[in-house]
Design a protein around this motif. Structure first.
Motif, short mmCIF file in Angstrom:
data_model
loop_
_atom_site.label_atom_id
_atom_site.label_comp_id
_atom_site.label_asym_id
_atom_site.label_seq_id
_atom_site.Cartn_x
_atom_site.Cartn_y
_atom_site.Cartn_z
N PRO A 23 13.01 -6.54 20.20
CA PRO A 23 11.63 -6.60 19.66
C PRO A 23 11.45 -5.73 18.43
CG PRO A 23 11.61 -6.40 22.05
CD PRO A 23 13.02 -6.16 21.62
N ASP A 24 12.06 -4.53 18.46
CA ASP A 24 11.93 -3.65 17.30
C ASP A 24 12.67 -4.21 16.09
OD1 ASP A 24 10.43 -1.84 18.74
OD2 ASP A 24 12.19 -0.76 19.47
N ALA A 25 13.78 -4.88 16.32
CA ALA A 25 14.51 -5.48 15.21
C ALA A 25 13.68 -6.55 14.51
CB ALA A 25 15.82 -6.09 15.70
N LEU A 26 12.83 -7.23 15.29
CA LEU A 26 11.98 -8.25 14.71
C LEU A 26 10.77 -7.66 14.00
CD1 LEU A 26 11.96 -10.83 17.66
CD2 LEU A 26 13.23 -10.99 15.51
N ASP A 27 10.35 -6.47 14.42
CA ASP A 27 9.13 -5.88 13.87
C ASP A 27 9.40 -4.87 12.75
OD1 ASP A 27 7.70 -7.34 15.69
OD2 ASP A 27 7.61 -5.73 17.18
N ASP A 28 10.65 -4.41 12.60
CA ASP A 28 10.95 -3.35 11.65
C ASP A 28 11.14 -3.92 10.25
OD1 ASP A 28 11.47 -0.94 10.54
OD2 ASP A 28 13.38 -0.59 11.57
N GLY A 29 10.30 -3.49 9.32
CA GLY A 29 10.47 -3.89 7.93
C GLY A 29 9.66 -5.13 7.58
N PRO A 30 9.68 -5.53 6.31
CA PRO A 30 8.93 -6.70 5.87
C PRO A 30 9.40 -7.97 6.56
CG PRO A 30 9.69 -5.39 4.00
CD PRO A 30 10.38 -4.86 5.21
N VAL A 31 8.52 -8.94 6.67
CA VAL A 31 8.85 -10.21 7.32
C VAL A 31 10.04 -10.90 6.67
CG1 VAL A 31 7.97 -12.51 7.86
CG2 VAL A 31 6.51 -10.52 8.19
N PRO A 32 10.17 -10.92 5.31
CA PRO A 32 11.33 -11.60 4.72
C PRO A 32 12.68 -11.03 5.14
CG PRO A 32 9.63 -11.27 3.06
CD PRO A 32 9.21 -10.49 4.27
N LEU A 33 12.70 -9.79 5.65
CA LEU A 33 13.97 -9.18 6.07
C LEU A 33 14.30 -9.46 7.54
CD1 LEU A 33 13.86 -5.68 4.34
CD2 LEU A 33 15.21 -7.68 3.69
N VAL A 34 13.39 -10.11 8.25
CA VAL A 34 13.61 -10.34 9.68
C VAL A 34 14.91 -11.10 9.94
CG1 VAL A 34 12.74 -11.60 11.68
CG2 VAL A 34 11.22 -10.11 10.40
N PRO A 35 15.22 -12.21 9.24
CA PRO A 35 16.48 -12.90 9.53
C PRO A 35 17.71 -12.01 9.35
CG PRO A 35 15.06 -14.29 8.21
CD PRO A 35 14.43 -12.93 8.23
N TYR A 36 17.72 -11.19 8.30
CA TYR A 36 18.85 -10.29 8.09
C TYR A 36 18.94 -9.25 9.19
CZ TYR A 36 21.87 -6.79 5.96
OH TYR A 36 22.88 -5.88 5.73
N HIS A 37 17.80 -8.70 9.59
CA HIS A 37 17.80 -7.70 10.65
C HIS A 37 18.25 -8.30 11.98
CE1 HIS A 37 14.79 -4.89 8.39
NE2 HIS A 37 16.01 -4.84 7.92
#
Length: 354
Positions: free
Chosen positions: A86-100
């Motif tokens: 869950p934190d990996a999905l919420d950490d940082g801007p939305v455009p970075l979610v796939p990379y995270h």
């Protein structure tokens, strides 16, 4: 009205009567004494066009991979990789979610120490260098491909991308892949080729949303050279762009789509060559070489559009939001490497002395 009536630039590979050809690129090939020997030599060069750049990029990028501790800019990646899903999905801007999400899965498989988290970037840059060599060999000649791949691998900015756990290296690879897949679409836009190109566009947008500015360059090429396939190209490019747009959401500000940047001003523009290529002199040299990769009627126009049109698009966006950043244009560096290689390959002793 047909393509010839409305074409901005002539078609790729077409012979033109009455147009000066200073580089002799339209000259018919000289006959070979031994066809089998020539074919074997050409095959070796085609292998060298991707193998040598890949080896050089792997050596230069891997040399500093184990530097202790996260570097500047890697903190968000490290937190996403070491936190729960869950934190990996919420950490940082939305455009970075796939990379995270990718890095969280990578860390679950291989560990989360800094060197391990940088391996995907290294692999992406090795793949980009190899594919640039193969792309230039396909568009021009195997020797040009070797030069292009080695130029990309030798640039300081390429080494930096390979050693950082950030999405830029993956975006560089995706940009090269999308351009590679554009060529068969321009030739024969069959459904399978269009689907492969569409998948590459999706990958590009998931790696770096702002890198979808590459589509502006591709669109210019389509309109200039193959206007009759514009509708099918647009149908292939649109789903990828729409999928990424759906991920980002309409509420994201423009400065969330690009790396942190500044408002456009003379100082920011003057610093771009140094930050984009690793040294101001390298930027000036590549820009000068790119001028000699013209005329635009040759396939060099594809790389010219790749290098310049996204930068112009970012310049327009930067007029309204503080998003001007050389990092946002890293996906254009392979195009500059190809243009530089084309110019260098045109330096022929025999022609210079004539």
């Amino acid at each position: 009205m047909n393509d010839a009536d409305t074409m901005v630039l002539p078609r790729l590979g077409s012979a033109e009567v009455g147009v000066e050809d200073p580089w002799g690129e339209d000259d018919p090939p000289r006959p070979r004494r031994s066809t089998a020997r020539a074919a074997a030599r050409a095959a070796r060069w085609r292998v060298a066009a991707w193998l040598l750049p890949a080896l050089l990029m792997g050596g230069l990028g891997g040399a500093g991979l184990g530097t202790a501790g996260p570097r500047a800019g890697e903190g968000t990646t490290w937190r996403a990789a070491t936190s729960g899903w869950p934190d990996a999905l919420d950490d940082g801007p939305v455009p970075l979610v796939p990379y995270h999400v990718l890095m969280r899965g990578w860390a679950a498989l291989f560990g989360a120490d800094p060197a391990t988290l940088r391996v995907p970037s290294l692999l992406a840059m090795v793949g980009a260098a190899a594919l640039v060599g193969a792309l230039a060999a396909r568009m021009f000649a195997p020797g040009t491909g070797v030069l292009a791949g080695l130029l990309l691998a030798a640039l300081p900015v390429s080494t930096r991308c390979a050693r950082e756990a950030q999405p830029y290296a993956l975006a560089v690879f995706a940009a090269v892949l999308a351009t590679w897949l554009l060529l068969p679409v321009l030739d024969r836009p069959r459904a399978r080729r269009l689907a492969a190109y569409a998948a590459a566009v999706v990958l590009l947008g998931l790696c770096q949303v702002g890198a979808l500015l590459l589509l502006a360059g591709h669109g210019w090429v389509v309109l200039a050279f193959r206007r009759r396939v514009a509708g099918r190209w647009l149908a292939a490019a649109a789903p990828g762009a729409l999928a990424v747009a759906a991920l980002v959401g309409s509420g994201v500000r423009a400065d969330g789509l690009f790396p942190p940047g500044a408002r456009i001003d003379p100082a920011a523009l003057a610093a771009t060559p140094r930050e984009l290529f690793g040294a101001a002199a390298l930027g000036a040299t590549l820009a000068g070489l790119a001028l000699f990769s013209l005329p635009l009627r040759r396939p060099a126009a594809i790389c010219t559009a790749w290098a310049l049109v996204p930068a112009l698009g970012l310049l327009v966006v930067a007029g309204a939001a503080p998003v001007w950043s050389p990092d946002a244009l890293l996906f254009t560096v392979p195009a500059w490497a190809v243009l530089g290689a084309v110019a260098l390959s045109r330096v022929r002793p025999g022609r210079a002395s004539s």
